[in-house]
Design a protein around this motif. Structure first.
Motif, short mmCIF file in Angstrom:
data_model
loop_
_atom_site.label_atom_id
_atom_site.label_comp_id
_atom_site.label_asym_id
_atom_site.label_seq_id
_atom_site.Cartn_x
_atom_site.Cartn_y
_atom_site.Cartn_z
N LEU A 171 -4.19 2.76 11.73
CA LEU A 171 -3.65 2.95 10.64
C LEU A 171 -3.85 1.99 9.41
CD1 LEU A 171 -2.32 5.24 8.54
CD2 LEU A 171 -0.17 4.55 9.76
N ARG A 172 -3.37 0.84 9.93
CA ARG A 172 -3.43 -0.43 9.07
C ARG A 172 -4.93 -0.75 8.52
NH1 ARG A 172 -3.28 -6.30 10.89
NH2 ARG A 172 -3.14 -7.58 8.99
N PHE A 175 -5.72 1.60 5.82
CA PHE A 175 -5.08 1.40 4.75
C PHE A 175 -5.57 0.09 3.94
CE2 PHE A 175 -2.14 -1.11 2.23
CZ PHE A 175 -1.31 -0.06 1.52
N HIS A 176 -6.23 -0.77 4.65
CA HIS A 176 -6.57 -2.22 4.24
C HIS A 176 -7.97 -1.73 3.53
CE1 HIS A 176 -3.80 -5.65 5.42
NE2 HIS A 176 -3.30 -4.22 5.39
N ILE A 179 -7.38 0.24 0.30
CA ILE A 179 -6.64 -0.06 -0.91
C ILE A 179 -7.44 -1.24 -1.64
CG2 ILE A 179 -5.10 -1.82 0.13
CD1 ILE A 179 -3.89 0.98 -2.21
N GLY A 232 -7.77 6.58 11.02
CA GLY A 232 -6.24 6.19 10.60
C GLY A 232 -5.37 7.72 10.52
N LEU A 315 4.17 5.79 1.66
CA LEU A 315 3.07 5.07 2.41
C LEU A 315 3.72 3.84 3.16
CD1 LEU A 315 0.22 4.82 -0.44
CD2 LEU A 315 0.17 5.95 1.91
N GLY A 318 4.56 4.16 6.81
CA GLY A 318 3.51 3.89 7.78
C GLY A 318 3.90 2.84 8.80
N TYR A 419 -1.74 9.88 1.66
CA TYR A 419 -2.65 9.31 2.57
C TYR A 419 -4.15 9.98 2.08
CZ TYR A 419 -5.59 7.95 6.50
OH TYR A 419 -6.55 7.42 7.40
N LEU A 422 -5.04 7.75 -0.98
CA LEU A 422 -5.26 6.65 -0.41
C LEU A 422 -6.91 6.58 -0.04
CD1 LEU A 422 -4.51 3.82 0.40
CD2 LEU A 422 -4.00 4.61 2.62
#
Length: 427
Positions: A171-172, A175-176, A179, A232, A315, A318, A419, A422
């Protein structure tokens, strides 16, 4: 490559000519001065110097510069020619063939255009190199063997069932990857560029997530960007969270996303710091939100993409799964210069979960935040970063924290919407 083959043939031809020239020098042994093999540039012409040629010994007399035949055995010109052939004809080509590949490889690398990718000079796993992941250089999904989105979801579900700690990392990773977009220049987004950004401090610890996704990506038939986004989503579902549909069709980047924003968002507040300092926690300067941002910093960062306060708080939820690298257990001498030694220091710190149950996607994250805010939390039940705390300290954010703590289904619906937005950034 043709020019390198031509250079290789030219060098080989020069070697052959040198060997032939040496073979024609019949008096090479008797007429050439002796050289020290340890210092080839030094000519040795001293009386009594001995040297070996194919097992034969020659001895220079006490009065002349020219070596004379040894009294033990006559050295003929034939022996000298054979020895020169042995040294020059066999040794030089052997050295040439042994070194040609190692010599041509750097020449080929120098002729290539400069790379614009960034890859760390360190590699925690053996499959990585300075030039980037060998499976990600062309960014081309395999054809004919893919199983699509559902195949990726099944593989991730099986992976998480065997190791629940993987869910937070996946999941991280998603996100990275998504974003890191500079809205001013229009660069970055959910494009798989995280593969080239693993050496950045903010992406510490994501090597493992990429490593476990590599075989899944190879058989999935999706781009890296789609694989990461789907992974994710499935990590959340496999941990007890909502099913999140992911739109496919993202293209993979061939260069890293920007690390810093072209134009920082927000202003420093000089009135809140004693002694004339500046409080810049409300300024978003990087494409990855820092753990020290305050409530204004979070709004400035996520507001660039149109996220509402409710979606920002969702968010942040998470963090209900996963762990972070703390400074607990890091030696003092390492902490004194943490900025320069972060890669060395962080692995020494204890990995702490955000919540008491870090492997289940629930609304417990918000419940623990409220307990912390009321000063009624039991020590050790939760561990928060400064950016976690600000969403419960800020009045507008806390309203959504309370709503999600009271209604898990509301949290799931809002997280699903956030998400989806995102992983659509820049796609």
């Amino acid at each position: 490559m043709p020019r390198f083959k031509a250079a290789w043939l030219l060098l080989f031809g020069c070697t052959v000519l040198e060997a032939y020239r040496s073979s024609m020098s019949l008096n090479w042994c008797a007429e050439q001065p002796v050289c020290d093999y340890r210092r080839p540039h030094v000519r040795i012409e001293q009386p009594g110097f001995r040297r070996r040629i194919r097992g034969r010994m020659t001895l220079a007399d006490d009065g002349g510069d020219k070596p004379q035949p040894s009294p033990l055995q006559e050295v003929s010109s034939r022996a000298c020619r054979d020895s020169s052939m042995d040294r020059r004809t066999l040794l030089l080509p052997a050295l040439f063939f042994a070194c040609s590949s190692s010599l041509l490889r750097p020449l080929e690398a120098l002729a290539q255009p400069p790379r614009t990718v960034m890859w760390p000079p360190f590699a925690p796993t053996s499959g990585y190199s300075r030039d980037g992941p060998p499976w990600g250089r062309k960014f081309r999904a395999p054809t004919g063997t893919g199983t699509g989105e559902q195949g990726v979801r099944r593989a991730v579900s099986d992976l998480v069932s065997k190791d629940y700690k993987t869910a937070g990392a996946l999941l991280r990773l998603a996100f990275h990857d998504a974003i890191s977009r500079d809205t001013e220049s229009g660069e970055g987004g959910a494009n798989g560029s995280i593969l080239w950004e693993l050496g950045r401090q903010e992406n510490y610890g994501l090597y493992g997530a990429v490593d476990v996704l590599e075989p899944i990506h190879s058989m999935g038939g999706l781009s890296w960007a789609d694989t990461i986004a789907v992974a994710g989503s499935q990590a959340v579902t496999s941990s007890g969270g909502p099913y999140i549909q992911v739109q496919l069709g993202r293209e993979d980047a061939k260069v890293p996303d920007p690390q810093n924003l072209t134009r920082p968002v927000g202003k420093c507040d000089e009135a809140l710091v004693a002694g004339g300092g500046r409080d810049c926690r409300g300024v978003a300067e990087k494409t990855i939100p820092g753990a020290g941002l305050n409530s204004d910093g979070l709004r400035n960062f996520f507001g660039r993409f149109g996220f509402s306060d409710e979606e920002v708080v969702a968010l942040m939820g998470g963090h209900t799964i996963g762990r972070f690298s703390s400074l607990l257990g890091v030696p003092k001498e390492c902490l004194r210069n943490l900025g320069d030694r972060w890669l060395e220091c962080l692995p020494l710190g204890e990995r702490l979960p955000f919540t008491k149950d870090p492997d289940s996607f629930t609304n417990s994250y918000y419940k623990y935040l409220l307990l912390w805010y009321d000063r009624s939390i039991t020590p050790g039940d939760a561990h928060f970063l400064p950016s976690d705390v600000v969403i419960v300290v800020d009045d507008a954010f806390r309203r959504h924290v309370q709503a999600f703590a009271d209604d898990e289904k509301l949290f799931f619906r809002t997280f699903e919407k956030a998400y989806t937005r995102l992983v659509s950034i820049g796609a």
